[in-house]
Design a protein around this motif. Structure first.
Motif, PDB file in Angstrom:
ATOM      1  N   GLY A  55       0.839  -1.205   0.000  1.00  0.00           N
ATOM      2  CA  GLY A  55       0.000   0.000   0.000  1.00  0.00           C
ATOM      3  C   GLY A  55       0.865   1.242   0.000  1.00  0.00           C
ATOM      4  N   ASN A  56       0.955   1.916  -1.140  1.00  0.00           N
ATOM      5  CA  ASN A  56       1.798   3.115  -1.200  1.00  0.00           C
ATOM      6  C   ASN A  56       0.941   4.360  -1.407  1.00  0.00           C
ATOM      7  OD1 ASN A  56       1.223   2.775  -4.037  1.00  0.00           O
ATOM      8  ND2 ASN A  56       2.957   4.114  -4.454  1.00  0.00           N
ATOM      9  N   ILE A  57       1.565   5.487  -1.234  1.00  0.00           N
ATOM     10  CA  ILE A  57       0.892   6.785  -1.421  1.00  0.00           C
ATOM     11  C   ILE A  57       1.619   7.505  -2.547  1.00  0.00           C
ATOM     12  CG2 ILE A  57       0.250   8.960  -0.335  1.00  0.00           C
ATOM     13  CD1 ILE A  57       0.415   7.521   2.378  1.00  0.00           C
ATOM     14  N   ASN A  58       0.899   7.811  -3.635  1.00  0.00           N
ATOM     15  CA  ASN A  58       1.557   8.398  -4.801  1.00  0.00           C
ATOM     16  C   ASN A  58       1.752   9.900  -4.641  1.00  0.00           C
ATOM     17  OD1 ASN A  58      -0.911   9.604  -5.372  1.00  0.00           O
ATOM     18  ND2 ASN A  58      -1.415   8.207  -7.048  1.00  0.00           N
ATOM     19  N   SER A  59       2.301  10.525  -5.662  1.00  0.00           N
ATOM     20  CA  SER A  59       2.625  11.952  -5.589  1.00  0.00           C
ATOM     21  C   SER A  59       1.387  12.827  -5.444  1.00  0.00           C
ATOM     22  CB  SER A  59       3.399  12.364  -6.848  1.00  0.00           C
ATOM     23  OG  SER A  59       2.629  12.095  -8.010  1.00  0.00           O
ATOM     24  N   LYS A  60       0.210  12.305  -5.795  1.00  0.00           N
ATOM     25  CA  LYS A  60      -1.036  13.060  -5.648  1.00  0.00           C
ATOM     26  C   LYS A  60      -1.710  12.817  -4.312  1.00  0.00           C
ATOM     27  CE  LYS A  60      -1.970  12.949 -10.633  1.00  0.00           C
ATOM     28  NZ  LYS A  60      -2.950  12.546 -11.682  1.00  0.00           N
ATOM     29  N   GLY A  61      -1.053  12.019  -3.476  1.00  0.00           N
ATOM     30  CA  GLY A  61      -1.617  11.733  -2.165  1.00  0.00           C
ATOM     31  C   GLY A  61      -2.628  10.603  -2.178  1.00  0.00           C
ATOM     32  N   LEU A  71      -2.956   3.835  -2.831  1.00  0.00           N
ATOM     33  CA  LEU A  71      -3.185   2.748  -3.783  1.00  0.00           C
ATOM     34  C   LEU A  71      -2.460   1.491  -3.323  1.00  0.00           C
ATOM     35  CD1 LEU A  71      -2.575   4.748  -7.099  1.00  0.00           C
ATOM     36  CD2 LEU A  71      -4.770   4.308  -5.978  1.00  0.00           C
ATOM     37  N   TYR A  72      -3.120   0.354  -3.472  1.00  0.00           N
ATOM     38  CA  TYR A  72      -2.447  -0.887  -3.113  1.00  0.00           C
ATOM     39  C   TYR A  72      -2.130  -1.708  -4.362  1.00  0.00           C
ATOM     40  CZ  TYR A  72      -6.880  -3.547  -3.505  1.00  0.00           C
ATOM     41  OH  TYR A  72      -8.034  -4.130  -3.954  1.00  0.00           O
ATOM     42  N   HIS A  73      -1.048  -2.473  -4.265  1.00  0.00           N
ATOM     43  CA  HIS A  73      -0.557  -3.266  -5.391  1.00  0.00           C
ATOM     44  C   HIS A  73      -0.462  -4.725  -4.977  1.00  0.00           C
ATOM     45  CE1 HIS A  73       0.827   0.413  -7.594  1.00  0.00           C
ATOM     46  NE2 HIS A  73       0.914   0.868  -6.354  1.00  0.00           N
ATOM     47  N   ARG A  94       8.357  -2.629  -8.732  1.00  0.00           N
ATOM     48  CA  ARG A  94       9.007  -1.303  -8.681  1.00  0.00           C
ATOM     49  C   ARG A  94       8.582  -0.492  -7.466  1.00  0.00           C
ATOM     50  NH1 ARG A  94       7.168  -1.501 -14.038  1.00  0.00           N
ATOM     51  NH2 ARG A  94       5.617   0.111 -13.606  1.00  0.00           N
ATOM     52  N   VAL A  95       7.474  -0.874  -6.846  1.00  0.00           N
ATOM     53  CA  VAL A  95       6.950  -0.096  -5.717  1.00  0.00           C
ATOM     54  C   VAL A  95       7.748  -0.400  -4.453  1.00  0.00           C
ATOM     55  CG1 VAL A  95       4.973   0.221  -4.188  1.00  0.00           C
ATOM     56  CG2 VAL A  95       4.624   0.071  -6.647  1.00  0.00           C
ATOM     57  N   GLU A  96       8.222   0.653  -3.806  1.00  0.00           N
ATOM     58  CA  GLU A  96       8.924   0.514  -2.536  1.00  0.00           C
ATOM     59  C   GLU A  96       8.095   1.187  -1.452  1.00  0.00           C
ATOM     60  OE1 GLU A  96      12.931   1.845  -2.697  1.00  0.00           O
ATOM     61  OE2 GLU A  96      13.442   0.687  -4.502  1.00  0.00           O
ATOM     62  N   ILE A  97       7.986   0.520  -0.326  1.00  0.00           N
ATOM     63  CA  ILE A  97       7.141   0.999   0.757  1.00  0.00           C
ATOM     64  C   ILE A  97       7.974   1.716   1.811  1.00  0.00           C
ATOM     65  CG2 ILE A  97       5.556   0.303   2.610  1.00  0.00           C
ATOM     66  CD1 ILE A  97       4.465   0.100  -0.263  1.00  0.00           C
ATOM     67  N   ASN A  98       7.562   2.946   2.132  1.00  0.00           N
ATOM     68  CA  ASN A  98       8.203   3.744   3.175  1.00  0.00           C
ATOM     69  C   ASN A  98       7.186   3.951   4.289  1.00  0.00           C
ATOM     70  OD1 ASN A  98       9.401   5.672   4.819  1.00  0.00           O
ATOM     71  ND2 ASN A  98      10.250   6.858   3.107  1.00  0.00           N
ATOM     72  N   LYS A 102       6.297   7.357   5.775  1.00  0.00           N
ATOM     73  CA  LYS A 102       5.364   8.234   5.052  1.00  0.00           C
ATOM     74  C   LYS A 102       3.917   7.794   5.231  1.00  0.00           C
ATOM     75  CE  LYS A 102       6.299   9.001   0.809  1.00  0.00           C
ATOM     76  NZ  LYS A 102       6.687   8.776  -0.613  1.00  0.00           N
ATOM     77  N   GLY A 103       3.703   6.744   5.994  1.00  0.00           N
ATOM     78  CA  GLY A 103       2.345   6.249   6.198  1.00  0.00           C
ATOM     79  C   GLY A 103       1.976   5.111   5.270  1.00  0.00           C
ATOM     80  N   GLU A 104       2.938   4.675   4.446  1.00  0.00           N
ATOM     81  CA  GLU A 104       2.670   3.545   3.559  1.00  0.00           C
ATOM     82  C   GLU A 104       2.709   2.253   4.363  1.00  0.00           C
ATOM     83  OE1 GLU A 104       4.381   5.375  -0.613  1.00  0.00           O
ATOM     84  OE2 GLU A 104       5.750   4.226   0.668  1.00  0.00           O
ATOM     85  N   LYS A 105       1.977   1.236   3.862  1.00  0.00           N
ATOM     86  CA  LYS A 105       1.815   0.021   4.652  1.00  0.00           C
ATOM     87  C   LYS A 105       1.852  -1.240   3.798  1.00  0.00           C
ATOM     88  CE  LYS A 105      -1.150   2.192   8.176  1.00  0.00           C
ATOM     89  NZ  LYS A 105      -2.457   2.115   8.879  1.00  0.00           N
ATOM     90  N   PHE A 106       2.030  -2.350   4.507  1.00  0.00           N
ATOM     91  CA  PHE A 106       1.856  -3.673   3.918  1.00  0.00           C
ATOM     92  C   PHE A 106       0.553  -4.260   4.445  1.00  0.00           C
ATOM     93  CE2 PHE A 106       6.449  -3.144   3.702  1.00  0.00           C
ATOM     94  CZ  PHE A 106       6.732  -3.612   2.438  1.00  0.00           C
ATOM     95  N   PHE A 107      -0.121  -5.026   3.611  1.00  0.00           N
ATOM     96  CA  PHE A 107      -1.353  -5.691   4.015  1.00  0.00           C
ATOM     97  C   PHE A 107      -1.263  -7.165   3.655  1.00  0.00           C
ATOM     98  CE2 PHE A 107      -2.462  -1.295   2.859  1.00  0.00           C
ATOM     99  CZ  PHE A 107      -3.015  -0.848   4.051  1.00  0.00           C
ATOM    100  N   CYS A 108      -2.002  -7.976   4.404  1.00  0.00           N
ATOM    101  CA  CYS A 108      -2.028  -9.409   4.127  1.00  0.00           C
ATOM    102  C   CYS A 108      -3.056  -9.775   3.070  1.00  0.00           C
ATOM    103  CB  CYS A 108      -2.322 -10.199   5.399  1.00  0.00           C
ATOM    104  SG  CYS A 108      -0.988 -10.132   6.630  1.00  0.00           S
ATOM    105  N   SER A 109      -4.036  -8.907   2.841  1.00  0.00           N
ATOM    106  CA  SER A 109      -5.080  -9.209   1.870  1.00  0.00           C
ATOM    107  C   SER A 109      -5.622  -7.913   1.276  1.00  0.00           C
ATOM    108  CB  SER A 109      -6.222  -9.992   2.518  1.00  0.00           C
ATOM    109  OG  SER A 109      -6.902  -9.178   3.473  1.00  0.00           O
ATOM    110  N   GLU A 110      -6.305  -8.037   0.153  1.00  0.00           N
ATOM    111  CA  GLU A 110      -6.934  -6.875  -0.460  1.00  0.00           C
ATOM    112  C   GLU A 110      -8.056  -6.334   0.427  1.00  0.00           C
ATOM    113  OE1 GLU A 110      -7.523  -6.773  -4.811  1.00  0.00           O
ATOM    114  OE2 GLU A 110      -6.852  -8.873  -4.816  1.00  0.00           O
TER     115      GLU A 110
END
Length: 348
Positions: free
Chosen positions: A301-307, A310-312, A321-325, A328-336
């Protein structure tokens, strides 16, 4: 072998045997057959020695040609031809219309399979192979020559991208660029290309990887181990009220042994699940303490430049290519479902 074959003429008269250059020839005699055996009485051999010698030379050439030609399935005529736009679903599988096609004699990493790059970092090489094949095929016409059907009913085929009068072998392209390995169990057509890709450190050969077929076996084994551990745990919990009494020492020893076996199985299964989860993180992503709580690949779950949140999933094109920080409030999830409940939306 040619030397054990029989050649038949095209007429319908009674047959008679003759010998030409050591090759058993059955000709239907006395029927106006053209050539040295024309209209000869059955059971006779009237072929001149000079013609026998010429026939022997010709047969020797044919035998050499036959032994020089690979006896692989690639030389066999196709049982069916499928042609049209293709939809790629993984690194070695696509659809043409409603027909599912498994690419012949190649094996690409699975979509959730991790590999390591030149720096020792893990990435989802199966996703890379999938995207490479999608990009190569694009919206072009694909022609697949079906060689057989596998145990799942899929068409096993050698496929090519058609561009005007030109065709490029997709199977060979994948192996030559290191997006797949030669699947020698089913054909040796692409072994040399695989060796060249390995020598050139192309694709998955740049670092370390597990053979896709072996990786699939390992995943099935880990899954079965987890299921077994869960079954044993459930059985033990259900029978906890009937644990053997001290007056029955033999049964008590058996119960203790079963408990120890259960704990070992559970620990091994949890370790396997944690290992798989950690391997799904992708390049440049730090390990996270909660990974072992997930029973499958992590959702990013990342946060793009527009705030936008979005989850991948591992099937998303940008997943690797997505890296989680997390700062910044970005997260990992176990399920959709977990991602949606937290306010994240699926990436397009």
């Amino acid at each position: 072998m040619l030397a054990r074959s029989h050649v038949y003429s095209a007429c319908n008269a009674p047959r008679c045997p003759a010998i030409v250059a050591g090759l058993p020839v059955t000709t239907r005699c006395n029927a106006g057959v053209k050539g040295p055996l024309a209209d000869q009485p059955c059971g006779t051999d009237t072929v001149p020695v000079s013609q026998r010698a010429a026939g022997a030379a010709m047969l020797a050439s044919l035998v050499l040609l036959s032994t020089a030609t690979p006896s692989s399935a690639a030389a066999s005529p196709p049982i069916e031809i499928l042609q049209g736009p293709a939809r790629v679903v993984d690194g070695d599988t696509l659809y043409i219309g409603s027909e599912k096609v498994r690419l012949y004699a190649v094996d690409a990493p699975e979509k959730t399979q991790p590999c390591t790059d030149t720096e020792g970092k893990q990435y989802l090489c199966g996703q890379v192979s999938l995207q490479a094949l999608r990009d190569r095929v694009g919206d072009q016409t694909v022609r697949c020559e079906v060689k057989t059907k596998d145990q799942y009913g899929r068409n096993v085929a050698a496929c090519s991208v058609v561009s005007g009068s030109q065709q490029e072998d997709i199977n060979g392209w994948l192996v030559a660029n290191g997006y797949a390995v030669a699947y020698e169990q089913y054909g040796k057509d692409y072994v040399q290309l695989a060796e060249e890709a390995q020598a050139g450190h192309k694709g998955i050969w740049q670092g370390e990887f597990t053979e896709p077929a072996l990786w699939r076996k390992q995943q099935r084994a880990a899954s079965l181990g987890l299921q077994l551990a869960n079954t044993i745990t459930a059985t033990q919990s259900a029978g906890s009220t009937t644990v053997a009494q001290p007056a029955q020492p033999v049964q008590q020893v058996s119960a203790n042994a079963a408990k120890a076996a259960t704990q070992t199985a559970v620990a091994a299964a949890q370790q396997a699940a944690e290992s798989v989860s950690q391997s799904m993180v992708g390049p440049g992503t730090p390990a996270i303490s909660g990974a072992s709580k997930c029973n499958g690949p992590l959702i990013k779950g990342n946060i793009n430049s527009k705030g936008q949140k979005l989850y991948h999933t591992p099937n998303s094109r940008a997943y690797t290519r997505v890296e989680i920080n997390e700062r910044k409030g970005e997260k990992f999830f176990c399920s959709e479902q977990e991602a949606l409940a937290a306010g994240w939306q699926p990436a397009k």
